[in-house]
Design a protein around this motif. Structure first.
Motif, short mmCIF file in Angstrom:
data_model
loop_
_atom_site.label_atom_id
_atom_site.label_comp_id
_atom_site.label_asym_id
_atom_site.label_seq_id
_atom_site.Cartn_x
_atom_site.Cartn_y
_atom_site.Cartn_z
N SER A 74 5.87 2.10 8.24
CA SER A 74 5.81 3.56 8.31
C SER A 74 7.10 4.18 8.85
CB SER A 74 4.63 4.01 9.19
OG SER A 74 4.79 3.51 10.51
N ASN A 90 0.93 11.57 6.91
CA ASN A 90 1.25 10.80 5.72
C ASN A 90 2.63 11.13 5.16
OD1 ASN A 90 0.65 8.94 3.61
ND2 ASN A 90 0.15 10.64 2.25
N LEU A 119 4.03 7.83 3.34
CA LEU A 119 3.69 6.60 4.06
C LEU A 119 2.60 5.81 3.37
CD1 LEU A 119 5.28 8.26 6.20
CD2 LEU A 119 3.76 7.31 7.93
N ASP A 168 0.59 -0.97 12.75
CA ASP A 168 0.86 0.11 13.70
C ASP A 168 1.14 -0.44 15.10
OD1 ASP A 168 0.51 1.90 11.66
OD2 ASP A 168 -1.58 2.36 12.17
#
Length: 743
Positions: free
Chosen positions: A110, A188, A217, A308
């Motif tokens: 990301s 996003n 993303l 993440d």
């Protein structure tokens, strides 16, 4: 001591008296040149920069107001441009856009912030070759270039050779935009910006393109616009590049980014930070071609939650255990409709900024230790070679080359610290400071060696020619009164002409004369000019690799040459030569031999040959210590033997009260001959006389008293011990100051 010597010396301790304080002009010149180098000849006009920033702020406010009105559906001067429908089919012929992945099965990176590098493949859409003409995308390219003005392409392309560009370097800044929609937060869309550098293997410069774009993303897709440096990009047009389902979110993200840039610009104006932009000094090649960039991140098999967690640990390390970081890679297409150019972007590998900064910190720590070891080795060797006899054996160029290498290291590490942000920039200053210290010490060492070795090749002072006195016949003068007048004129010659008062030299004349006559000023001026040239070259990223290779290859060659020429070993310790070679090779092996160095420099296989060549030179110097300085030369090329300080001398008269060869020119004591070394014979009248020589003379050669006396080439006689102590200080005759060969 002889009265001709103009410097007082302590003969008992064989040391010089305290020298006069060194001139400060060389240091002043050095500091002046370094300040000029660091200043780079630029001084910004604060008022002009402020005026430009204020105009830019007004322009941003005007753009934002029109853009916000367009988003809200009210009257506005802005309208979203319509993209050519033939663009995406052509792009999809080269690039497969990724789908939205199941969060439990896979994910994309990301945060793209970092540095990327990869390969390029060029396609000229206006003139396809045979293989391209047979490709399935030929008709797509023909439709794509229909609006292109072919006659304007040469002017738009500029001076860059597009066909030879095969490497791409990308610097990306990725900023995630949080959008509120129906009470939910949407993360996003990210706004990205950065720089594309296209490199040509036959040129030292690069073509730089600035880009602004949108990063989706959920699909790992990038849509961007790229322009040459100095040409502005309107980020309000970016939503036209993205697919329809992401267009509204992209438009809101662009609005948020515009507001953030306006706030940042206001803070800059209020704070009075009016530094000149780096783009003003960008002298890279320019082009008028407008580009579109489409890229797709490679998907990973790591679930979204674990990805993440990994990216959070990379950004803010806490020490927790995470999954192994997968490789950051992408594929892409860079195309220009106005110029009919398409590049396939292949095998682009990226390193995130945080990870890169940690690598820079690790490298800086190891480099600081290496430079510290080099400094310790140098100080130890300098102590061993501190005498005049020791300095006369080493080559000044060996230390000059090392000082130049350290100057390049210093400038390179400072540049690395400037480019790196955060704590890694401070860590890069540690090896830079040690490299600067090494540079100063080695330059001083080279200067000292040069002063000691300067008299070696100096010509002997020429004796003034002796002309016989010329007797001028008196002129014939008139008789009586004329003769008296002639005698008066001869007895009272005319007075000599009054010398003209010396003119005061100008500052530039004084400076030039001082640099020419003072070895220290000449050395520091040369080193300052070299630093300026190296600084400019390194900053321009155009330092030829063969220059570095030649420096490393010739570092020990000059020492081998000097030892063979002077028929004396170097006096350099094996510890110093091997340790210095290993330390020097660490840097070039890391950047030119390691494929994953922090600067992403491509490995060069020839650097290993340079390393082997350096160790071969060290081995030759070690053999010169054991087998002789010129062992590798044939006899006809071998240098002549060194001067013999102990030639045969005639014995003193045995009946003379002073049984000595003469007085030592240093201590003024008699040079006595050991009686056991003199052979005597009885003559027919039973008187003891010296034995006859081979030629029938009455003198016998003294062969065993070599440790007692030394005769210099200038025919001054010394005690051997006195001369050894003197040559430990200076290698010139203490009487006539002519250069003396090694004892």
């Amino acid at each position: 001591m002889n009265a001709n010597t103009d410097e007082p010396r302590d003969l008992e301790n064989a040391t010089d008296s305290p020298r006069r304080q060194s001139n400060s002009i060389p240091s002043f010149l050095f500091i002046t040149f370094v300040l000029f180098m660091l200043a780079n000849g630029r001084g910004g006009d604060v008022s002009l920069v402020r005026y430009q920033l204020v105009n830019g702020l007004n322009s941003f406010n005007h753009q934002l107001s029109n853009y916000t009105a367009w988003l809200n559906g009210t009257s506005s001067n802005f309208s979203l441009p319509v993209e050519d429908p033939n663009t995406m089919p052509l792009v999809q012929a080269f690039l497969d856009f990724g789908p939205e992945l199941d969060p439990s099965q896979g994910s994309y990176y990301s945060n793209m912030t970092g540095f990327w590098h990869g390969d390029l493949q060029f396609h000229n859409l206006t003139s396809l070759n045979a293989s391209e003409a047979a490709s399935p995308w030929r008709h797509l390219s023909e439709q794509f270039i229909l609006p292109t003005n072919l006659s304007a392409i040469p002017e738009l392309l500029g001076p860059w050779n597009w066909t030879r560009s095969n490497k791409l370097a990308v610097s990306v800044g990725d900023k995630l935009i949080s959008l509120e929609h129906d009470g939910a937060t949407n993360k996003n869309i990210a706004v990205i910006h950065g720089r594309l550098d296209l490199s040509d293997p036959e040129r030292s410069d690069e073509l730089r393109l600035d880009f602004e774009g949108i990063h989706v993303l959920s699909t790992g897709t990038i849509y961007a616009t790229a322009e040459s440096g100095g040409r502005t990009i309107d980020i309000r047009d970016l939503p036209a590049l993205v697919p329809e389902r992401f267009r509204n979110d992209s438009a809101r993200a662009v609005e948020t980014e515009l507001k953030a840039r306006i706030d940042k610009l206001k803070e800059k104006i209020d704070a009075g930070s009016f530094d000149q932009e780096t783009s003003d000094a960008d002298d890279s090649p320019k082009t008028k071609c407008s580009f579109r960039l489409y890229a797709q991140l490679n998907a990973t098999t790591i679930p979204k939650a674990m990805m993440d967690e990994l990216e959070k640990e990379i950004d803010e390390p806490t020490g927790i255990t995470t999954v192994r970081a997968p490789e950051m890679a992408l594929e892409g297409v860079l195309l220009s409709q106005s110029c009919g150019i398409l590049y396939e972007i292949k095998h682009v590998i990226g390193v995130q900024s945080r990870r890169l900064h940690r690598r820079i910190t690790t490298y800086s720590g190891v480099s600081a230790l290496v430079n510290l070891a080099l400094l310790a080795l140098f100080r130890r060797q300098a102590a061993q070679s501190s005498t005049a006899s020791g300095l006369s054996r080493v080559s000044r160029y060996t230390f000059l080359i090392q000082s130049l290498i350290d100057a390049i290291s210093f400038i390179g590490h400072v540049t690395l610290g400037i480019l790196a942000e955060g704590r890694s920039s401070l860590s890069a200053l540690a090896p830079a400071g040690l490299a600067c210290l090494l540079f100063v010490y080695e330059a001083q060492m080279a200067n000292l060696i040069g002063q000691i070795q300067a008299p070696e090749d100096a010509p002997a002072p020429a004796q003034p020619p002796r002309h016989p006195a010329v007797v001028t016949a008196p002129e014939t003068l008139p008789a009586q009164d004329g003769s008296a007048q002639g005698e008066a004129e001869q007895s009272n010659p005319p007075p000599p002409p009054t010398p003209a008062a010396p003119t005061r030299p100008t500052y530039l004349q004084f400076l030039w004369t001082h640099i020419r006559t003072d070895p220290a000023a000449r050395l520091w001026t040369l080193m300052s000019l070299t630093l300026i040239v190296v600084f400019r070259i390194v900053i321009a990223l155009s330092l030829p690799l063969f220059f570095i290779g030649s420096l490393y290859s010739s570092m020990w060659l000059m020492q081998i040459y000097r030892s063979a020429r002077r028929t004396r070993s170097s006096g350099l310790s094996t510890e110093y030569m091997v340790g210095t070679t290993l330390g020097r090779l660490y840097f070039v092996f890391y950047f030119l031999g390691c494929p994953k160095n922090i600067l992403d420099v491509e490995p060069r296989q020839w650097i290993y040959a340079v390393g082997l060549f350096m160790f071969a030179q060290v081995f030759v110097i070690m053999l010169q210590e054991r087998l002789g300085p010129a062992f590798f030369l044939p006899r006809r090329l071998s240098p002549t033997q060194t001067y013999d300080y102990h030639p045969p001398m005639p014995l003193p008269d045995p009946e003379a009260p002073d049984q000595s060869l003469g007085d030592c020119a240093i201590c003024m004591d008699a040079i006595l001959v050991d009686p056991s070394l003199r052979r005597r014979s009885k003559s027919s009248d039973s008187k003891e006389r010296p034995a006859l020589g081979r030629a029938g003379g009455i003198l016998e050669k003294v062969g065993g008293a070599k440790k007692t006396y030394s005769l210099a080439p200038c025919h001054h006689l010394f005690h051997t011990e006195c001369l050894e102590r003197w040559l430990a200080i200076k290698n010139i005759c203490p009487q006539c100051r002519r250069p003396l060969p090694p004892l």
